[in-house]
Design a protein around this motif. Structure first.
Motif, PDB file in Angstrom:
ATOM      1  N   THR A 242      -4.557  -5.093  17.160  1.00  0.00           N
ATOM      2  CA  THR A 242      -4.212  -3.776  17.695  1.00  0.00           C
ATOM      3  C   THR A 242      -4.386  -2.722  16.606  1.00  0.00           C
ATOM      4  OG1 THR A 242      -2.579  -4.781  19.167  1.00  0.00           O
ATOM      5  CG2 THR A 242      -2.419  -2.403  18.807  1.00  0.00           C
ATOM      6  N   THR A 243      -5.002  -1.611  16.956  1.00  0.00           N
ATOM      7  CA  THR A 243      -5.245  -0.553  15.981  1.00  0.00           C
ATOM      8  C   THR A 243      -3.951   0.163  15.630  1.00  0.00           C
ATOM      9  OG1 THR A 243      -7.488  -0.198  16.814  1.00  0.00           O
ATOM     10  CG2 THR A 243      -6.508   1.584  15.526  1.00  0.00           C
ATOM     11  N   ASN A 244      -3.689   0.285  14.351  1.00  0.00           N
ATOM     12  CA  ASN A 244      -2.524   1.024  13.883  1.00  0.00           C
ATOM     13  C   ASN A 244      -2.864   2.511  13.876  1.00  0.00           C
ATOM     14  OD1 ASN A 244      -0.438   2.235  12.363  1.00  0.00           O
ATOM     15  ND2 ASN A 244      -0.115   0.379  11.170  1.00  0.00           N
ATOM     16  N   PRO A 245      -2.160   3.327  14.668  1.00  0.00           N
ATOM     17  CA  PRO A 245      -2.507   4.755  14.749  1.00  0.00           C
ATOM     18  C   PRO A 245      -2.224   5.524  13.466  1.00  0.00           C
ATOM     19  CG  PRO A 245      -0.466   4.318  15.918  1.00  0.00           C
ATOM     20  CD  PRO A 245      -1.021   2.984  15.534  1.00  0.00           C
ATOM     21  N   TYR A 246      -1.544   4.889  12.508  1.00  0.00           N
ATOM     22  CA  TYR A 246      -1.194   5.585  11.272  1.00  0.00           C
ATOM     23  C   TYR A 246      -2.059   5.151  10.089  1.00  0.00           C
ATOM     24  CZ  TYR A 246       2.830   6.876  14.064  1.00  0.00           C
ATOM     25  OH  TYR A 246       3.634   7.365  15.067  1.00  0.00           O
ATOM     26  N   GLN A 247      -3.159   4.479  10.346  1.00  0.00           N
ATOM     27  CA  GLN A 247      -4.009   4.028   9.253  1.00  0.00           C
ATOM     28  C   GLN A 247      -4.794   5.194   8.661  1.00  0.00           C
ATOM     29  OE1 GLN A 247      -6.420   1.063  11.106  1.00  0.00           O
ATOM     30  NE2 GLN A 247      -7.732   2.497  12.182  1.00  0.00           N
ATOM     31  N   ASP A 248      -5.318   4.995   7.436  1.00  0.00           N
ATOM     32  CA  ASP A 248      -5.982   6.073   6.698  1.00  0.00           C
ATOM     33  C   ASP A 248      -7.205   6.628   7.413  1.00  0.00           C
ATOM     34  OD1 ASP A 248      -4.410   6.606   4.518  1.00  0.00           O
ATOM     35  OD2 ASP A 248      -5.298   5.052   3.263  1.00  0.00           O
ATOM     36  N   GLU A 249      -7.812   5.827   8.256  1.00  0.00           N
ATOM     37  CA  GLU A 249      -8.998   6.290   8.974  1.00  0.00           C
ATOM     38  C   GLU A 249      -8.728   7.593   9.714  1.00  0.00           C
ATOM     39  OE1 GLU A 249     -11.856   4.748  12.677  1.00  0.00           O
ATOM     40  OE2 GLU A 249     -10.491   3.366  11.650  1.00  0.00           O
ATOM     41  N   TYR A 250      -7.482   7.756  10.194  1.00  0.00           N
ATOM     42  CA  TYR A 250      -7.128   8.953  10.950  1.00  0.00           C
ATOM     43  C   TYR A 250      -6.413   9.999  10.098  1.00  0.00           C
ATOM     44  CZ  TYR A 250      -7.918   5.576  14.695  1.00  0.00           C
ATOM     45  OH  TYR A 250      -8.463   4.608  15.508  1.00  0.00           O
ATOM     46  N   TRP A 251      -5.896   9.596   8.931  1.00  0.00           N
ATOM     47  CA  TRP A 251      -5.027  10.482   8.165  1.00  0.00           C
ATOM     48  C   TRP A 251      -5.493  10.687   6.726  1.00  0.00           C
ATOM     49  CZ3 TRP A 251      -1.198  12.922  10.770  1.00  0.00           C
ATOM     50  CH2 TRP A 251      -0.837  12.387  12.018  1.00  0.00           C
ATOM     51  N   HIS A 252      -6.746  10.364   6.433  1.00  0.00           N
ATOM     52  CA  HIS A 252      -7.227  10.483   5.053  1.00  0.00           C
ATOM     53  C   HIS A 252      -7.145  11.921   4.554  1.00  0.00           C
ATOM     54  CE1 HIS A 252     -11.045  12.290   6.394  1.00  0.00           C
ATOM     55  NE2 HIS A 252     -10.989  11.430   7.398  1.00  0.00           N
ATOM     56  N   TRP A 253      -7.274  12.878   5.466  1.00  0.00           N
ATOM     57  CA  TRP A 253      -7.209  14.288   5.065  1.00  0.00           C
ATOM     58  C   TRP A 253      -5.856  14.638   4.463  1.00  0.00           C
ATOM     59  CZ3 TRP A 253      -3.341  17.010   7.415  1.00  0.00           C
ATOM     60  CH2 TRP A 253      -2.816  16.472   8.607  1.00  0.00           C
ATOM     61  N   LEU A 254      -4.789  14.012   4.962  1.00  0.00           N
ATOM     62  CA  LEU A 254      -3.462  14.282   4.417  1.00  0.00           C
ATOM     63  C   LEU A 254      -3.326  13.650   3.035  1.00  0.00           C
ATOM     64  CD1 LEU A 254      -0.607  15.402   4.757  1.00  0.00           C
ATOM     65  CD2 LEU A 254       0.006  13.289   5.952  1.00  0.00           C
ATOM     66  N   GLN A 255      -3.802  12.436   2.896  1.00  0.00           N
ATOM     67  CA  GLN A 255      -3.756  11.773   1.597  1.00  0.00           C
ATOM     68  C   GLN A 255      -4.521  12.578   0.549  1.00  0.00           C
ATOM     69  OE1 GLN A 255      -5.699   7.974   1.504  1.00  0.00           O
ATOM     70  NE2 GLN A 255      -4.722   7.337  -0.405  1.00  0.00           N
ATOM     71  N   ASN A 256      -5.628  13.176   0.959  1.00  0.00           N
ATOM     72  CA  ASN A 256      -6.460  13.920   0.013  1.00  0.00           C
ATOM     73  C   ASN A 256      -5.780  15.180  -0.513  1.00  0.00           C
ATOM     74  OD1 ASN A 256      -8.451  12.013   0.366  1.00  0.00           O
ATOM     75  ND2 ASN A 256      -9.621  13.227   1.852  1.00  0.00           N
ATOM     76  N   GLU A 257      -4.717  15.629   0.140  1.00  0.00           N
ATOM     77  CA  GLU A 257      -3.993  16.812  -0.330  1.00  0.00           C
ATOM     78  C   GLU A 257      -3.025  16.480  -1.464  1.00  0.00           C
ATOM     79  OE1 GLU A 257      -2.088  19.066   2.710  1.00  0.00           O
ATOM     80  OE2 GLU A 257      -3.822  19.058   4.058  1.00  0.00           O
ATOM     81  N   LEU A 258      -2.821  15.195  -1.734  1.00  0.00           N
ATOM     82  CA  LEU A 258      -1.820  14.774  -2.707  1.00  0.00           C
ATOM     83  C   LEU A 258      -2.460  14.338  -4.021  1.00  0.00           C
ATOM     84  CD1 LEU A 258      -0.210  14.715  -0.028  1.00  0.00           C
ATOM     85  CD2 LEU A 258       0.938  12.664  -0.864  1.00  0.00           C
ATOM     86  N   THR A 259      -1.736  14.555  -5.105  1.00  0.00           N
ATOM     87  CA  THR A 259      -2.147  14.022  -6.395  1.00  0.00           C
ATOM     88  C   THR A 259      -1.851  12.524  -6.424  1.00  0.00           C
ATOM     89  OG1 THR A 259       0.011  14.352  -7.432  1.00  0.00           O
ATOM     90  CG2 THR A 259      -1.530  16.221  -7.466  1.00  0.00           C
ATOM     91  N   PRO A 260      -2.456  11.783  -7.353  1.00  0.00           N
ATOM     92  CA  PRO A 260      -2.130  10.349  -7.463  1.00  0.00           C
ATOM     93  C   PRO A 260      -0.642  10.108  -7.662  1.00  0.00           C
ATOM     94  CG  PRO A 260      -4.118  10.835  -8.704  1.00  0.00           C
ATOM     95  CD  PRO A 260      -3.571  12.160  -8.251  1.00  0.00           C
ATOM     96  N   GLU A 261       0.016  10.975  -8.427  1.00  0.00           N
ATOM     97  CA  GLU A 261       1.452  10.815  -8.653  1.00  0.00           C
ATOM     98  C   GLU A 261       2.237  11.007  -7.357  1.00  0.00           C
ATOM     99  OE1 GLU A 261      -0.667  11.565 -12.281  1.00  0.00           O
ATOM    100  OE2 GLU A 261      -0.544  12.764 -10.434  1.00  0.00           O
ATOM    101  N   GLN A 262       1.838  11.996  -6.571  1.00  0.00           N
ATOM    102  CA  GLN A 262       2.509  12.232  -5.293  1.00  0.00           C
ATOM    103  C   GLN A 262       2.267  11.075  -4.326  1.00  0.00           C
ATOM    104  OE1 GLN A 262       0.717  16.076  -4.477  1.00  0.00           O
ATOM    105  NE2 GLN A 262       2.662  17.139  -4.855  1.00  0.00           N
ATOM    106  N   GLN A 263       1.069  10.525  -4.340  1.00  0.00           N
ATOM    107  CA  GLN A 263       0.780   9.375  -3.484  1.00  0.00           C
ATOM    108  C   GLN A 263       1.639   8.176  -3.869  1.00  0.00           C
ATOM    109  OE1 GLN A 263      -3.418   8.447  -3.008  1.00  0.00           O
ATOM    110  NE2 GLN A 263      -3.980  10.605  -3.194  1.00  0.00           N
ATOM    111  N   ALA A 264       1.812   7.968  -5.167  1.00  0.00           N
ATOM    112  CA  ALA A 264       2.630   6.845  -5.625  1.00  0.00           C
ATOM    113  C   ALA A 264       4.086   7.027  -5.215  1.00  0.00           C
ATOM    114  CB  ALA A 264       2.514   6.706  -7.143  1.00  0.00           C
ATOM    115  N   ALA A 265       4.602   8.253  -5.341  1.00  0.00           N
ATOM    116  CA  ALA A 265       5.986   8.518  -4.941  1.00  0.00           C
ATOM    117  C   ALA A 265       6.162   8.332  -3.436  1.00  0.00           C
ATOM    118  CB  ALA A 265       6.383   9.936  -5.352  1.00  0.00           C
TER     119      ALA A 265
END
Length: 287
Positions: A242-265
């Motif tokens: 089953t496809t997870n609707p919260y996977q990066d394929e759909y939300w990579h744009w949000l991840q790209n707004e964060l610094t590596p430190e913010q992603q880790a937190a």
């Protein structure tokens, strides 16, 4: 964030979580299996029309059912002092408001998987006919009690109702100290419940922090943390394939707004929420 969530949204989420998290009956322990079955039955009855008309009514063979009035129902719920019953009182009154507007109960029909019958509509009409303006207003106090106590779903509905039941106040009186205090309370309740892995609160906060709104300003790190938490939880509960609707394929744009430190937190925050969910669900922790 100024559109009121319907009972259907809460019911849909609750149904999905119930399927994923409801403890399996222990066939080696008949008492345990009976307790699970009784719990499921009582949960279903709590929102049924039959339950509205059967409180404290001892069945008499051949006698017609004894109708319980709205006042009696509310008095019984209030007398228990339980926040879950305060939530039930809110739902009862909110159902009456919805029925008065639509002539049906969409949330109940969703749960039943069918439309209400003419008999059920007549029973609901009889129950709600005497509802007063005071009772309409009191439903918000019942909801506030439930939200403060952490009843699942209550914090999300508290937000959707708006300040003191007036969602336009967020737009028309944003600087009013009472409105500002209400916003702080609403977010604090949601945050506390999200930290306990109550998924409607996690989802509500994720959506709230995605953009500037009337309650909170955009906060991409916060939104991404809640997004990751939902992804981890749904990875656990979704069926294989089953496809997870919260996977990066759909939300990579949000991840790209964060610094590596913010992603880790955000990942640490998400892991804590997912671990709490597994704890509540009786699932093994992941290393």
């Amino acid at each position: 964030m100024n559109v009121k969530l319907t009972g259907i949204a809460i019911a849909a989420l609750a149904a999905a979580l119930a399927l994923a998290c409801w403890p399996a009956a222990d066939t080696a322990n008949p008492d345990g299996a009976a307790a699970v079955a009784a719990g499921a039955a009582s949960a279903s009855q709590g929102r049924s029309l039959a339950a509205y008309f059967s409180i404290d009514a001892a069945p008499v063979p051949g006698a017609p059912p004894v109708a319980v009035t709205l006042v009696q129902r509310l008095e019984r719920l209030a007398a228990s002092g339980k926040p879950e019953d305060a939530y039930a009182a809110y739902q009862l009154l909110d159902d009456c408001i919805a029925f008065g507007q639509e002539g049906r109960l969409p949330a109940l029909e969703f749960e039943l998987g069918r439309e209400m019958t003419a008999e059920e509509k007549a029973a609901q009409q009889q129950l709600c006919a005497g509802m007063t303006q005071r009772q309409r207003d009191e439903r918000l106090a019942y909801l506030a009690t439930a939200a403060r106590a952490g009843v699942p779903g209550a914090a999300t509905l508290f937000l959707s109702e708006g300040p003191f039941g007036d969602r336009s106040a967020l737009r028309n009186r944003p600087d009013d100290p009472l409105v500002q205090e209400w916003k702080r309370q609403a977010i604090a309740q949601l945050t506390a419940q999200a930290d306990e892995a109550e998924l409607s609160s996690v989802s509500t906060l994720m959506m709230a922090y995605l953009r500037d709104g009337e309650v909170v300003r955009k906060d991409a790190p916060q939104a991404y943390g809640y997004l990751l938490a939902l992804r981890m939880v749904y990875d656990d509960i979704l069926a294989p394939g089953t496809t997870n609707p919260y996977q990066d394929e759909y939300w990579h744009w949000l991840q790209n707004e964060l610094t590596p430190e913010q992603q880790a937190a955000a990942a640490l925050k998400a892991q804590a929420i997912a671990a709490k969910f597994r704890q509540h669900a009786g699932r093994p922790a992941q290393g």
